[in-house]
Design a protein around this motif. Structure first.
Motif, PDB file in Angstrom:
ATOM      1  N   VAL A 176       0.764  -1.131  -0.266  1.00 20.48           N
ATOM      2  CA  VAL A 176      -0.061   0.068  -0.021  1.00 20.48           C
ATOM      3  C   VAL A 176       0.873   1.322   0.143  1.00 20.48           C
ATOM      4  O   VAL A 176       0.462   2.317  -0.601  1.00 20.48           O
ATOM      5  N   ASP A 177       1.998   1.254   0.790  1.00 20.52           N
ATOM      6  CA  ASP A 177       2.780   2.339   1.035  1.00 20.52           C
ATOM      7  C   ASP A 177       3.342   3.243  -0.226  1.00 20.52           C
ATOM      8  O   ASP A 177       2.899   4.484  -0.597  1.00 20.52           O
TER       9      ASP A 177
ATOM     10  N   LEU B 263      -7.115   5.161   7.223  1.00 18.73           N
ATOM     11  CA  LEU B 263      -6.997   4.392   6.078  1.00 18.73           C
ATOM     12  C   LEU B 263      -8.337   3.078   6.017  1.00 18.73           C
ATOM     13  O   LEU B 263      -8.967   3.022   4.991  1.00 18.73           O
TER      14      LEU B 263
ATOM     15  N   TYR C 265     -11.402  -0.347   3.603  1.00 16.73           N
ATOM     16  CA  TYR C 265     -10.728   1.001   3.370  1.00 16.73           C
ATOM     17  C   TYR C 265     -11.833   2.251   3.381  1.00 16.73           C
ATOM     18  O   TYR C 265     -13.006   2.058   3.045  1.00 16.73           O
TER      19      TYR C 265
ATOM     20  N   ARG D 151      -9.849   4.225  -0.581  1.00 23.34           N
ATOM     21  CA  ARG D 151     -10.205   3.287  -1.648  1.00 23.34           C
ATOM     22  C   ARG D 151     -10.073   3.749  -3.364  1.00 23.34           C
ATOM     23  O   ARG D 151      -9.700   2.841  -4.093  1.00 23.34           O
TER      24      ARG D 151
ATOM     25  N   LEU E  27      -6.498   3.849  -3.976  1.00 20.65           N
ATOM     26  CA  LEU E  27      -5.623   2.297  -4.031  1.00 20.65           C
ATOM     27  C   LEU E  27      -6.382   1.616  -5.294  1.00 20.65           C
ATOM     28  O   LEU E  27      -5.789   0.988  -5.932  1.00 20.65           O
TER      29      LEU E  27
END
Length: 246
Positions: free
Chosen positions: A29-30, A218, A230, A235, A238
């Motif tokens: 994710v980062d 998050l 999320y 969301r 991402l």
């Protein structure tokens, strides 16, 4: 690296697919969150230091068309995967950030992004997998990452760095004197939780006041549950490639 040792993973809801090692360090994710905060525009140049397989810089390229993308990666197998993932859209320079080739040291960029190793090995245990250790264990001091990144910026260019929240003092201390307009975005897992990550933004020759933003949350709810929890904003970044506003 043989394809049987790789996975081909979807990012940004399928807008981007990346080859990654099946074992070892895998982008999560980062780097996607980092790329989502960068206000790049068509025609601008972007450099990622320590690009791995290219997750952050290629997620940015998938969101913003017409960028000139460059990544630096010292590990040959990851550099090869970054070239495969990026194709003609990403120039990959195989080098250590402390010994960049002259051709790169002669260039400057509108944006530099960094997702450096998180763990100081003086206070943690090294990973058994050597490639995972390369990605996670801090060998080059964090201040060096910041200094090298700042040198590659054009005047008024933007630096973005994601790191663990407890390293925020080190991030700030590592900024050269010509970096200003500093902004910090804390990232917390849930409402009421302490931030575990921060994204630092700084502008070369910037003169605006320091800004500490409200945390980016998050997940919805107070506790973990199965399924995608999320928040709507996260969301969208991402899964849909949307920008995250500071």
């Amino acid at each position: 690296m043989n394809d049987s040792n790789l996975t081909h993973d979807a990012f940004l809801g399928g807008l981007l697919h990346l080859w990654q090692p099946r074992a070892g360090y895998r982008a999560g994710v980062d780097p996607v969150l980092l790329s989502a905060t960068i206000p790049a525009a068509y025609g601008e140049s972007v450099l990622e230091l320590g690009c791995g397989v290219g997750a952050a810089v290629l997620c940015l390229g998938a969101r913003v068309q017409g960028l000139d993308l460059t990544g630096v990666e010292r590990e040959p197998s990851y550099a090869a995967l970054a070239r495969r993932n990026g194709g003609d859209a990403l120039e990959v320079v195989e080098a250590d950030i402390v010994s960049l080739p002259l051709t790169l040291r002669q260039r400057q960029f509108d944006h530099v992004l960094v997702n450096p190793p998180y763990w100081r090995r003086s206070a943690s245990v090294a990973a058994h997998d050597p490639l995972r250790e390369t990605a996670l264990g801090e060998v080059t001091p964090l201040a060096t990452w910041i200094s090298v990144a700042a040198k590659r910026l054009v005047p008024r260019g933007l630096l973005h760095v994601i790191h663990r929240a407890e390293r925020l003092p080190d991030l700030l201390a590592g900024l050269p004197k010509d970096m200003g307009s500093i902004e910090i975005l804390p990232i917390a897992a849930r409402t009421g939780r302490a931030a575990e990550r921060v994204i630092m933004r700084a502008r070369k020759s910037g003169r605006a006041d320091f800004r500490l933003h409200a945390p980016l949350i998050l997940h919805r709810g107070a506790d973990h549950q199965d399924g995608d929890q999320y928040t709507e904003q996260v969301r969208a970044a991402l899964r849909g490639g949307s920008m995250l506003e500071f």
